[in-house]
Design an enzyme around this catalytic site. Structure first.
Site, PDB file in Angstrom:
ATOM      1  N   HIS A 177      42.474  40.428  24.617  1.00 49.87           N
ATOM      2  CA  HIS A 177      43.168  39.156  25.314  1.00 49.87           C
ATOM      3  C   HIS A 177      42.145  38.676  26.579  1.00 49.87           C
ATOM      4  O   HIS A 177      42.078  37.558  26.739  1.00 49.87           O
ATOM      5  CB  HIS A 177      44.744  39.542  25.941  1.00 49.87           C
ATOM      6  CG  HIS A 177      45.601  39.803  24.888  1.00 49.87           C
ATOM      7  ND1 HIS A 177      46.030  38.655  24.145  1.00 49.87           N
ATOM      8  CD2 HIS A 177      46.653  40.542  24.737  1.00 49.87           C
ATOM      9  CE1 HIS A 177      46.976  38.974  23.363  1.00 49.87           C
ATOM     10  NE2 HIS A 177      47.196  39.957  23.865  1.00 49.87           N
TER      11      HIS A 177
ATOM     12  N   HIS B 137      43.289  46.431  22.706  1.00 48.28           N
ATOM     13  CA  HIS B 137      44.146  45.462  22.385  1.00 48.28           C
ATOM     14  C   HIS B 137      44.146  44.428  23.690  1.00 48.28           C
ATOM     15  O   HIS B 137      43.798  43.365  23.861  1.00 48.28           O
ATOM     16  CB  HIS B 137      45.582  45.941  22.282  1.00 48.28           C
ATOM     17  CG  HIS B 137      46.729  44.777  21.969  1.00 48.28           C
ATOM     18  ND1 HIS B 137      46.875  44.277  20.729  1.00 48.28           N
ATOM     19  CD2 HIS B 137      47.026  43.967  22.762  1.00 48.28           C
ATOM     20  CE1 HIS B 137      47.710  43.251  20.719  1.00 48.28           C
ATOM     21  NE2 HIS B 137      47.686  43.110  21.999  1.00 48.28           N
ATOM     22  N   GLU B 138      44.443  44.993  24.977  1.00 48.38           N
ATOM     23  CA  GLU B 138      44.476  44.114  26.142  1.00 48.38           C
ATOM     24  C   GLU B 138      43.298  43.373  26.526  1.00 48.38           C
ATOM     25  O   GLU B 138      43.222  42.431  26.998  1.00 48.38           O
ATOM     26  CB  GLU B 138      45.321  44.719  27.240  1.00 48.38           C
ATOM     27  CG  GLU B 138      46.604  45.375  27.045  1.00 48.38           C
ATOM     28  CD  GLU B 138      47.500  44.276  26.420  1.00 48.38           C
ATOM     29  OE1 GLU B 138      47.337  43.162  26.948  1.00 48.38           O
ATOM     30  OE2 GLU B 138      48.431  44.458  25.928  1.00 48.38           O
TER      31      GLU B 138
ATOM     32  N   HIS C 109      39.460  36.792  25.471  1.00 45.32           N
ATOM     33  CA  HIS C 109      39.832  35.458  25.239  1.00 45.32           C
ATOM     34  C   HIS C 109      40.016  34.489  26.386  1.00 45.32           C
ATOM     35  O   HIS C 109      39.633  33.319  26.402  1.00 45.32           O
ATOM     36  CB  HIS C 109      41.356  35.489  24.484  1.00 45.32           C
ATOM     37  CG  HIS C 109      41.674  34.332  23.623  1.00 45.32           C
ATOM     38  ND1 HIS C 109      42.831  34.161  23.123  1.00 45.32           N
ATOM     39  CD2 HIS C 109      41.143  32.885  23.357  1.00 45.32           C
ATOM     40  CE1 HIS C 109      42.821  33.059  22.520  1.00 45.32           C
ATOM     41  NE2 HIS C 109      42.003  32.282  22.592  1.00 45.32           N
TER      42      HIS C 109
END
Length: 673
Positions: free
Chosen positions: A467, A463-464, A470
């Site tokens: 990010h 998940h991290e 991105h």
């Protein structure tokens, strides 16, 4: 010489942490603020007619030195705090708030921006420049640039007080987390798997307790609640965990939460909005509180029904163990783990050896390599703020893309949870600037041998890293729209989408390798693990939704004088199952009260999940989770685009349409497939 104010000659411009002392931060921030104010004054008082370049573009780089100094400070303040850094946080909060208010209340500066906005069609701007002008103008208006007199002064005071309170809230939670621990005797360790015992002993050494302990670190307390057969100890640990910020005394956050909610309402009303939620959601994909509540309640009833069915099963197990009941919140994880082991032939202790931290890092990199052609080279000698931090250069076809820092282990002084931040964001207004991106987690560090993750931990890591991608793949001109500078209910799309690749069978085949034997996870175990993907989803969805609904209730309408009473009223009105509590109770709801980031915005994880479920379905429809054309489209329209256009426009370019809630419900197993 203050290293924070010099030009950094470190590899890739990393902060020279080995040269920075805590006493450097205060003077550096003060000097950088003075420089930034001078730059803002020069822009506002420029005798030349306003242009995009001498006003909007100039604002983008006006506080470059300040951003540099703060990038190093925020890294250590969140992940490696100490008393000196906490004092600095409290000192910086009002200073930075005052600086921000000075900018948005600068009438000469706003007049230039407003004038450009009024004649925007004649400026011949590029689409990206028009977007930045729009966001800059809107940001000033929403910050109170049109306010005058007493209203303008009151807005400054409200924002300054909120900044102070948010810092205090965070530090209070951290203090409660650091202070509490529960010693365990040898008898108390019975029934706990080896990895929990090892983590408890390691925590005891850190605390100087002379033996194993349970702390409030999620990486330790959750497995303790899953495996300890001692109901009394589970209850004691659980109550301490959920009481963070509500223990009375100097670290109690209940009055702080009430004051923050009142100030937020006042802020919104000064700007002409009916509620803080109306103000906050104006710029989000959801647009208004009604749309948020509609989504959350579409999911609430099926989630609650599933949770109640599960609760009945778990309570029968409790009674079979000789307890009269009823099922309590500290019982849920224990009996759910036993049920999972029985129904899916899975247990956490048997799974953990297949999820070595190093292999999962490699897996996240390998997926990024296949999807986006990225390569990772570790930099063992680069400066870092803590010995645990690992650093990699990210390249593509030999060209530098970014620097990625991974800070994975729990330790005293580190804020709980997991997050991604950028010490430097991508831009090219003032030359090509590539990002420095940090992932921070709180995994248990092994005393010896490889550190092992739970399945949930591995999902957090992916998940991290979503990010981080991105940020790393951002390709825009202006920092203000770079990377994760997007609508709050869009920012979780890349992170939640990336979690799906952890479940791809070939990824598990290659990287879920047993820590002792090196053998890949057996196929039947992998299939059972994936088949159990929606196991206990009623519980997980209910605890999340309860927090999201309480957050929205706090901000949609008059601020409650007693947030705890309002919390109780909301939970009663939705029929909260008695054996489940909110994921984040109000006194430690850092998402909402450590700052404005997720205030009236905690719903955004689910709003983004509607899109991430639909987005990964595109790869399923293509029959290939690594479909090259879809990966290029994902990068072009989502990951590289930052906030260059409205979120719904970007998503529609990738998928061809906006999604409904059906894919989310199917993905969570809350409706028939």
């Amino acid at each position: 010489m203050n290293a924070l104010l010099s030009d950094w000659t470190t590899p890739f411009g990393l902060p020279p942490f080995d040269l920075i002392r805590d006493e450097d931060f205060g003077p550096a921030v003060d000097a950088a603020l003075e420089e930034a104010r001078a730059n803002i004054k020069a822009i506002a008082e420029n005798p030349e007619a306003p242009t995009f370049q001498n006003t909007i573009a100039a604002l983008e780089t006006a506080d470059k030195r300040l951003s540099q100094a703060l990038s190093a400070f925020w890294a250590v303040a969140g992940a490696d705090s100490n008393d000196a850094r906490q004092v600095l946080e409290r000192e910086f909060a009002p200073k930075l708030s005052a600086y921000g208010s000075e900018i948005t209340s600068n009438t000469a500066l706003f007049a230039r921006i407003d004038g450009l906005w009024e004649r925007r069609e004649a400026l011949e701007l590029s689409p990206e420049e028009m977007r930045v002008l729009h966001l800059t103008h809107r940001g000033f208006v929403r910050a109170g640039a049109r306010l005058e007199g007493e209203a303008a002064e009151r807005m400054k005071a409200v924002k300054a007080r909120l900044a102070v309170l948010g810092t205090q809230f965070t530090q209070n939670v951290l203090a409660d987390e650091k202070e509490w621990f529960m010693p365990l005797s040898e008898a108390d360790l019975e029934g706990l798997p080896g990895f929990v015992v090892a983590a408890a002993k390691a925590a005891g050494e850190v605390k100087g307790a002379g033996g194993p302990v349970v702390t409030l670190s999620r990486s330790l307390i959750v497995p303790f609640l899953q495996f300890s057969p001692r109901r009394d100890l589970r209850a004691k640990a659980y109550e301490a965990w959920t009481a963070r910020g509500a223990n009375g005394g100097a670290t109690d956050n209940r009055a702080i939460a009430a004051e923050m909610l009142a100030l937020r309402e006042e802020r919104a009303r000064l700007l002409g909005f009916a509620s803080f939620a109306d103000w906050k959601l104006e710029t989000e994909m959801a647009r208004n509180p009604a749309n948020v509540k509609d989504l959350l309640m579409q999911v609430w009833q099926p989630a609650r029904d599933a949770a109640e069915r599960d609760a009945a099963v778990l309570e029968r197990m409790l009674r079979e163990d000789g307890f009269a009941g009823p099922l309590e919140p500290w019982d849920w994880r224990y009996y759910s783990e036993k049920r999972r082991a029985a129904e899916h032939d899975l247990d956490e202790a048997g799974l953990k050896p297949f999820f070595q931290l190093d292999r999962m890092i490699e897996a996240s990199f390998a997926v990024a390599s296949r999807l986006f052609r990225l390569e990772f080279r570790e930099l063992p000698d680069a400066p870092r703020y803590h010995p645990d931090v690992r650093i990699w250069e990210v390249t593509r076809h030999g060209a530098h893309v970014a620097v990625f820092l991974g800070d994975y282990f729990a330790r005293p002084g580190k804020r709980s949870g997991a997050w991604c931040s950028a010490m430097r964001q991508q831009s090219r207004l003032d030359g090509e600037v590539r990002p420095l991106v940090v992932n921070v987690c709180n995994f248990a560090k092994a005393e010896s041998g490889p550190s092992l993750l739970s399945w949930d931990d591995a999902r957090t890591l992916f998940h991290e890293f979503g990010h981080a991608l991105h940020q790393m793949l951002s390709d825009v001109t202006f920092e203000s729209i770079s990377g994760t500078s997007v609508a709050r209910d869009f920012v979780e799309l890349p992170s939640q989408l990336y979690e799906h690749w952890l479940e791809v069978p070939e990824v598990l085949e290659d990287f879920a390798l047993h820590a002792e034997t090196g053998e890949p996870m057996p196929r039947d175990l992998r299939e059972r693990l994936l088949a159990a993907g929606t196991y206990d989803m009623g519980f997980q969805t209910v605890e999340y939704l309860a927090s999201a609904l309480v957050d929205m209730a706090f901000h949609d309408g008059p601020a409650p004088a007693d947030p705890m009473q309002r919390q109780a009223e909301v939970l009663e009105s939705i029929g909260m199952p008695r054996a489940i509590r909110m994921r984040h109770a109000t006194p430690h709801f850092a998402h909402v009260f450590s700052g404005d980031g997720y205030s009236a915005g905690y719903y955004s994880y689910m709003w983004s999940e509607v899109m991430d479920a639909d987005a990964f379905a595109a790869f399923a429809e293509a029959g290939n989770p690594f479909d090259a054309e879809l990966a290029r489209s994902l990068e072009a329209h989502i990951l590289s685009a930052g906030g260059s256009e409205e979120a719904d426009v970007l998503y529609t370019r990738f998928r061809g349409r906006m999604p409904g809630v059906e894919a989310l419900l199917r993905g969570r197993g809350l409706v028939a497939a």
